[in-house]
Design a protein around this motif. Structure first.
Motif, PDB file in Angstrom:
ATOM      1  N   SER A 118       0.801  -1.334   0.003  1.00  0.00           N
ATOM      2  CA  SER A 118      -0.025   0.389  -0.141  1.00  0.00           C
ATOM      3  C   SER A 118       0.760   0.773  -0.234  1.00  0.00           C
ATOM      4  CB  SER A 118      -1.438  -0.004   1.391  1.00  0.00           C
ATOM      5  OG  SER A 118      -1.401  -1.038   1.062  1.00  0.00           O
ATOM      6  N   SER A 119       2.128   1.185   0.743  1.00  0.00           N
ATOM      7  CA  SER A 119       2.953   2.086   0.970  1.00  0.00           C
ATOM      8  C   SER A 119       3.869   2.805  -0.452  1.00  0.00           C
ATOM      9  CB  SER A 119       3.536   2.492   1.858  1.00  0.00           C
ATOM     10  OG  SER A 119       4.493   1.235   1.803  1.00  0.00           O
ATOM     11  N   LEU A 120       3.959   1.651  -1.351  1.00  0.00           N
ATOM     12  CA  LEU A 120       4.728   1.718  -2.807  1.00  0.00           C
ATOM     13  C   LEU A 120       3.365   2.211  -3.838  1.00  0.00           C
ATOM     14  CD1 LEU A 120       6.460  -1.637  -3.048  1.00  0.00           C
ATOM     15  CD2 LEU A 120       7.142   0.481  -2.226  1.00  0.00           C
ATOM     16  N   ASP A 121       4.436   2.764  -4.881  1.00  0.00           N
ATOM     17  CA  ASP A 121       3.095   3.467  -5.717  1.00  0.00           C
ATOM     18  C   ASP A 121       3.510   2.115  -6.880  1.00  0.00           C
ATOM     19  OD1 ASP A 121       2.442   5.767  -7.950  1.00  0.00           O
ATOM     20  OD2 ASP A 121       4.806   5.616  -8.589  1.00  0.00           O
ATOM     21  N   ASP A 123       1.188   0.310 -10.051  1.00  0.00           N
ATOM     22  CA  ASP A 123       0.370   0.681 -11.377  1.00  0.00           C
ATOM     23  C   ASP A 123      -0.485  -0.349 -11.355  1.00  0.00           C
ATOM     24  OD1 ASP A 123       2.178  -1.425 -11.470  1.00  0.00           O
ATOM     25  OD2 ASP A 123       2.735  -1.180 -13.858  1.00  0.00           O
TER      26      ASP A 123
END
Length: 136
Positions: A118-121, A123
């Protein structure tokens, strides 16, 4: 327990139209799950081959074939299994699905993994993991 023999695994690509679903496949694949499988294949690639016998009849991977059809894939990766007896094939069909259902998650580690994702960017949407948004 039967003696374990060394089996060479080779992935081949076969046209989807040449694969034969097993007529008595007991595992159900609801439309929602097929759509999830298709989304997973689209996002990550077709990295879990379908397992077939010499007649191109599916031993394991009916849901993956349905997902491939949703994506209009013309061919899919398969592993040909020709060393099992008919009884072993029947048992493996059941075991392939049931054995994964006989386990659970370490909920704390699952929470950590989902939080990290959830904290990652990303796609892609996290529901591609198969978890519903309220669970995430």
């Amino acid at each position: 327990m039967a003696k374990t023999e060394q089996v060479t695994t080779k992935i081949q690509y076969i046209p989807t139209e040449n694969l034969n679903p097993y007529q008595n496949n007991a595992k159900k694949h609801p439309e929602k799950q097929v759509q999830q499988i298709a989304a997973s294949i689209q996002q990550f690639g077709f990295i879990n081959p379908i397992i077939v016998n010499n007649n191109k009849e599916i031993i394991a991977g009916h849901g993956r074939l349905e997902g491939a059809k949703v994506l209009n894939l013309k061919q899919v990766p398969v592993i040909l299994v020709d060393h099992l007896t008919e009884a072993q094939v029947k048992a493996y069909r059941l075991a392939d699905n049931q054995l994964t259902m006989n386990s659970g998650y370490d909920t704390e580690l699952l929470r950590v993994e989902l939080a990290d994702l959830s904290s990652l960017d990303l796609d892609f949407d996290l529901d591609i993991t198969g978890f519903e948004l309220p669970e995430i």
